[in-house]
Motif scaffolding. Structure first.
Motif, PDB file in Angstrom:
ATOM      1  N   VAL A 100       0.828  -1.208   0.000  1.00 47.74           N
ATOM      2  CA  VAL A 100       0.000   0.000   0.000  1.00 47.74           C
ATOM      3  C   VAL A 100       0.863   1.259   0.000  1.00 47.74           C
ATOM      4  O   VAL A 100       0.475   2.301  -0.534  1.00 47.74           O
ATOM      5  N   VAL A 101       2.063   1.166   0.569  1.00 46.44           N
ATOM      6  CA  VAL A 101       2.996   2.298   0.553  1.00 46.44           C
ATOM      7  C   VAL A 101       3.372   2.653  -0.877  1.00 46.44           C
ATOM      8  O   VAL A 101       3.381   3.830  -1.266  1.00 46.44           O
ATOM      9  N   VAL A 102       3.666   1.646  -1.672  1.00 47.10           N
ATOM     10  CA  VAL A 102       4.018   1.875  -3.083  1.00 47.10           C
ATOM     11  C   VAL A 102       2.854   2.507  -3.827  1.00 47.10           C
ATOM     12  O   VAL A 102       3.032   3.449  -4.608  1.00 47.10           O
ATOM     13  N   THR A 103       1.658   2.007  -3.565  1.00 44.93           N
ATOM     14  CA  THR A 103       0.461   2.526  -4.230  1.00 44.93           C
ATOM     15  C   THR A 103       0.273   4.017  -3.935  1.00 44.93           C
ATOM     16  O   THR A 103       0.048   4.825  -4.845  1.00 44.93           O
ATOM     17  N   ILE A 104       0.360   4.379  -2.672  1.00 52.63           N
ATOM     18  CA  ILE A 104       0.177   5.776  -2.281  1.00 52.63           C
ATOM     19  C   ILE A 104       1.295   6.655  -2.838  1.00 52.63           C
ATOM     20  O   ILE A 104       1.058   7.748  -3.353  1.00 52.63           O
ATOM     21  N   ASP A 105       2.535   6.167  -2.756  1.00 44.56           N
ATOM     22  CA  ASP A 105       3.665   6.966  -3.240  1.00 44.56           C
ATOM     23  C   ASP A 105       3.587   7.209  -4.745  1.00 44.56           C
ATOM     24  O   ASP A 105       3.916   8.298  -5.220  1.00 44.56           O
ATOM     25  N   GLU A 106       3.159   6.206  -5.492  1.00 44.40           N
ATOM     26  CA  GLU A 106       3.064   6.381  -6.943  1.00 44.40           C
ATOM     27  C   GLU A 106       2.081   7.498  -7.292  1.00 44.40           C
ATOM     28  O   GLU A 106       2.287   8.241  -8.251  1.00 44.40           O
ATOM     29  N   VAL A 107       1.005   7.616  -6.502  1.00 44.32           N
ATOM     30  CA  VAL A 107       0.051   8.714  -6.730  1.00 44.32           C
ATOM     31  C   VAL A 107       0.732  10.055  -6.452  1.00 44.32           C
ATOM     32  O   VAL A 107       0.555  11.023  -7.197  1.00 44.32           O
ATOM     33  N   GLN A 108       1.529  10.110  -5.387  1.00 46.48           N
ATOM     34  CA  GLN A 108       2.241  11.349  -5.080  1.00 46.48           C
ATOM     35  C   GLN A 108       3.197  11.736  -6.208  1.00 46.48           C
ATOM     36  O   GLN A 108       3.252  12.892  -6.625  1.00 46.48           O
ATOM     37  N   TYR A 109       3.940  10.765  -6.699  1.00 48.61           N
ATOM     38  CA  TYR A 109       4.915  11.059  -7.752  1.00 48.61           C
ATOM     39  C   TYR A 109       4.211  11.491  -9.038  1.00 48.61           C
ATOM     40  O   TYR A 109       4.677  12.399  -9.736  1.00 48.61           O
ATOM     41  N   ARG A 110       3.097  10.836  -9.333  1.00 50.63           N
ATOM     42  CA  ARG A 110       2.378  11.141 -10.582  1.00 50.63           C
ATOM     43  C   ARG A 110       1.726  12.514 -10.535  1.00 50.63           C
ATOM     44  O   ARG A 110       1.776  13.279 -11.506  1.00 50.63           O
ATOM     45  N   THR A 111       1.128  12.841  -9.402  1.00 49.38           N
ATOM     46  CA  THR A 111       0.415  14.117  -9.288  1.00 49.38           C
ATOM     47  C   THR A 111       1.319  15.259  -8.830  1.00 49.38           C
ATOM     48  O   THR A 111       0.913  16.421  -8.884  1.00 49.38           O
ATOM     49  N   LYS A 112       2.540  14.879  -8.375  1.00 48.56           N
ATOM     50  CA  LYS A 112       3.464  15.872  -7.806  1.00 48.56           C
ATOM     51  C   LYS A 112       2.843  16.580  -6.600  1.00 48.56           C
ATOM     52  O   LYS A 112       3.099  17.758  -6.338  1.00 48.56           O
ATOM     53  N   GLY A 159       1.511  15.813  -2.304  1.00 51.38           N
ATOM     54  CA  GLY A 159       1.492  14.908  -1.168  1.00 51.38           C
ATOM     55  C   GLY A 159       2.577  15.226  -0.164  1.00 51.38           C
ATOM     56  O   GLY A 159       3.496  16.012  -0.443  1.00 51.38           O
ATOM     57  N   PRO A 160       2.508  14.643   1.030  1.00 55.79           N
ATOM     58  CA  PRO A 160       3.455  14.954   2.102  1.00 55.79           C
ATOM     59  C   PRO A 160       4.909  14.711   1.730  1.00 55.79           C
ATOM     60  O   PRO A 160       5.767  15.551   2.018  1.00 55.79           O
ATOM     61  N   CYS A 161       5.222  13.564   1.109  1.00 55.16           N
ATOM     62  CA  CYS A 161       6.632  13.282   0.831  1.00 55.16           C
ATOM     63  C   CYS A 161       7.181  14.208  -0.246  1.00 55.16           C
ATOM     64  O   CYS A 161       8.330  14.641  -0.172  1.00 55.16           O
ATOM     65  N   VAL A 162       6.378  14.545  -1.248  1.00 57.19           N
ATOM     66  CA  VAL A 162       6.818  15.467  -2.299  1.00 57.19           C
ATOM     67  C   VAL A 162       7.133  16.831  -1.704  1.00 57.19           C
ATOM     68  O   VAL A 162       8.163  17.445  -2.007  1.00 57.19           O
ATOM     69  N   ASN A 163       6.256  17.307  -0.825  1.00 57.96           N
ATOM     70  CA  ASN A 163       6.485  18.601  -0.188  1.00 57.96           C
ATOM     71  C   ASN A 163       7.660  18.556   0.783  1.00 57.96           C
ATOM     72  O   ASN A 163       8.437  19.521   0.881  1.00 57.96           O
ATOM     73  N   ARG A 193      -5.293   6.984   6.499  1.00 59.21           N
ATOM     74  CA  ARG A 193      -5.870   8.219   7.005  1.00 59.21           C
ATOM     75  C   ARG A 193      -4.828   9.245   7.430  1.00 59.21           C
ATOM     76  O   ARG A 193      -5.016  10.436   7.203  1.00 59.21           O
ATOM     77  N   SER A 194      -3.739   8.803   8.041  1.00 62.39           N
ATOM     78  CA  SER A 194      -2.726   9.749   8.514  1.00 62.39           C
ATOM     79  C   SER A 194      -1.389   9.487   7.832  1.00 62.39           C
ATOM     80  O   SER A 194      -1.038   8.337   7.554  1.00 62.39           O
ATOM     81  N   MET A 195      -0.663  10.572   7.571  1.00 62.95           N
ATOM     82  CA  MET A 195       0.687  10.465   7.022  1.00 62.95           C
ATOM     83  C   MET A 195       1.603  11.460   7.715  1.00 62.95           C
ATOM     84  O   MET A 195       1.177  12.535   8.127  1.00 62.95           O
ATOM     85  N   LEU A 196       2.865  11.081   7.799  1.00 64.09           N
ATOM     86  CA  LEU A 196       3.889  11.935   8.390  1.00 64.09           C
ATOM     87  C   LEU A 196       5.156  11.741   7.572  1.00 64.09           C
ATOM     88  O   LEU A 196       5.663  10.617   7.456  1.00 64.09           O
ATOM     89  N   ALA A 197       5.658  12.814   6.952  1.00 64.60           N
ATOM     90  CA  ALA A 197       6.824  12.718   6.065  1.00 64.60           C
ATOM     91  C   ALA A 197       7.920  13.650   6.547  1.00 64.60           C
ATOM     92  O   ALA A 197       7.677  14.832   6.810  1.00 64.60           O
ATOM     93  N   TYR A 198       9.127  13.102   6.674  1.00 63.24           N
ATOM     94  CA  TYR A 198      10.297  13.873   7.080  1.00 63.24           C
ATOM     95  C   TYR A 198      11.295  13.917   5.933  1.00 63.24           C
ATOM     96  O   TYR A 198      11.630  12.882   5.356  1.00 63.24           O
ATOM     97  N   ARG A 199      11.780  15.112   5.634  1.00 56.06           N
ATOM     98  CA  ARG A 199      12.864  15.189   4.668  1.00 56.06           C
ATOM     99  C   ARG A 199      14.137  14.646   5.300  1.00 56.06           C
ATOM    100  O   ARG A 199      14.496  15.029   6.413  1.00 56.06           O
TER     101      ARG A 199
END
Length: 238
Positions: free
Chosen positions: A69-81, A83-87, A119-125
């Motif tokens: 599910v992590v891969v699924t969510i991340d691929e959406v972030q990369y495609r749409t540019k 999401g938390p990890c992109v920012n 439901r919740s995400m937390l992303a650290y650079r």
């Protein structure tokens, strides 16, 4: 199982110290990354899943996800540019959302992410000084899974993770460099023996071959080492 949460102080320091030592003991980049995401799920309160997004040659990819599910969510972030990890990667910050279903900051990303049940995400650079490595991403199926205190404590964990990762990457580069040096030395020895020349002249021949063929020096050296028996005069044992 210990967790990084509001129990700061000596307990938190002990957990972080143990995690840091275990990460630094990992032998290479891949196992270090795998240890980081496992430790994140084990020690960061509220995290159900984790993964790391790495930037390579201008592209982002997910490594060592603890669940598909992590891969699924991340691929959406990369495609749409979005999401938390992109920012987090782009802005040197931590990004947190407590309810993806109600999140308005990333309209192209959140509907698809919420559809996975997350439901919740937390992303650290992740970075050391100004060298960007990517982001450490934590995911939860619970609403408001990550508190302010968890976020602050997680920063410390992310710092340890970044140090361990850059250390593993540096060691990997050093090992590659040492391997290159060894094969270049072997190629020089072959040329010295075959042509009766000294080390300086042998190295010059390797450099000239590299320049003439537009092939990296260590690759030319590898070719010489691999083919030196074929290139030797018939009957020679060199």
């Amino acid at each position: 199982m210990s967790s990084i949460d509001s129990s700061a102080g000596e307990g938190l320091s002990a957990v972080l110290g143990s995690v840091a030592r275990s990460l630094q003991a990992e032998p290479n980049v891949d196992t270090t990354i795998a240890a980081i995401v496992k430790a994140a799920v084990d020690h960061v309160a509220g995290a159900d899943y984790a993964g790391i997004s790495l930037v390579e040659h201008g592209r982002i990819r997910t490594v060592a996800p603890t669940d598909e599910v992590v891969v699924t969510i991340d691929e959406v972030q990369y495609r749409t540019k979005q999401g938390p990890c992109v920012n987090a990667i782009a802005e040197h910050q931590v990004f947190r959302t407590g309810d993806l279903a109600a999140e308005a900051r990333w309209p192209k990303f959140t509907p698809a992410a919420a559809a996975t049940g997350m439901r919740s995400m937390l992303a650290y650079r992740l970075f050391v000084s100004e060298n960007t490595l990517g982001s450490l991403n934590l995911y939860s199926r619970s609403v408001e899974a990550f508190s302010d205190q968890t976020e602050q404590a997680g920063r410390i964990f992310a710092s340890h993770a970044a140090i361990a990762l850059i250390g593993a990457q540096t060691e990997a580069r050093l090992n590659i460099a040492l391997g290159h040096r060894d094969v270049i030395g072997m190629a020089k020895g072959i040329l010295m023996q075959r042509h009766g020349i000294d080390a300086v002249e042998a190295f010059r021949l390797l450099i000239e071959s590299s320049q003439a063929t537009n092939i990296k020096l260590h690759q030319v050296a590898e070719w010489f080492v691999e083919h030196h028996r074929e290139l030797s005069p018939r009957g020679s044992k060199s």
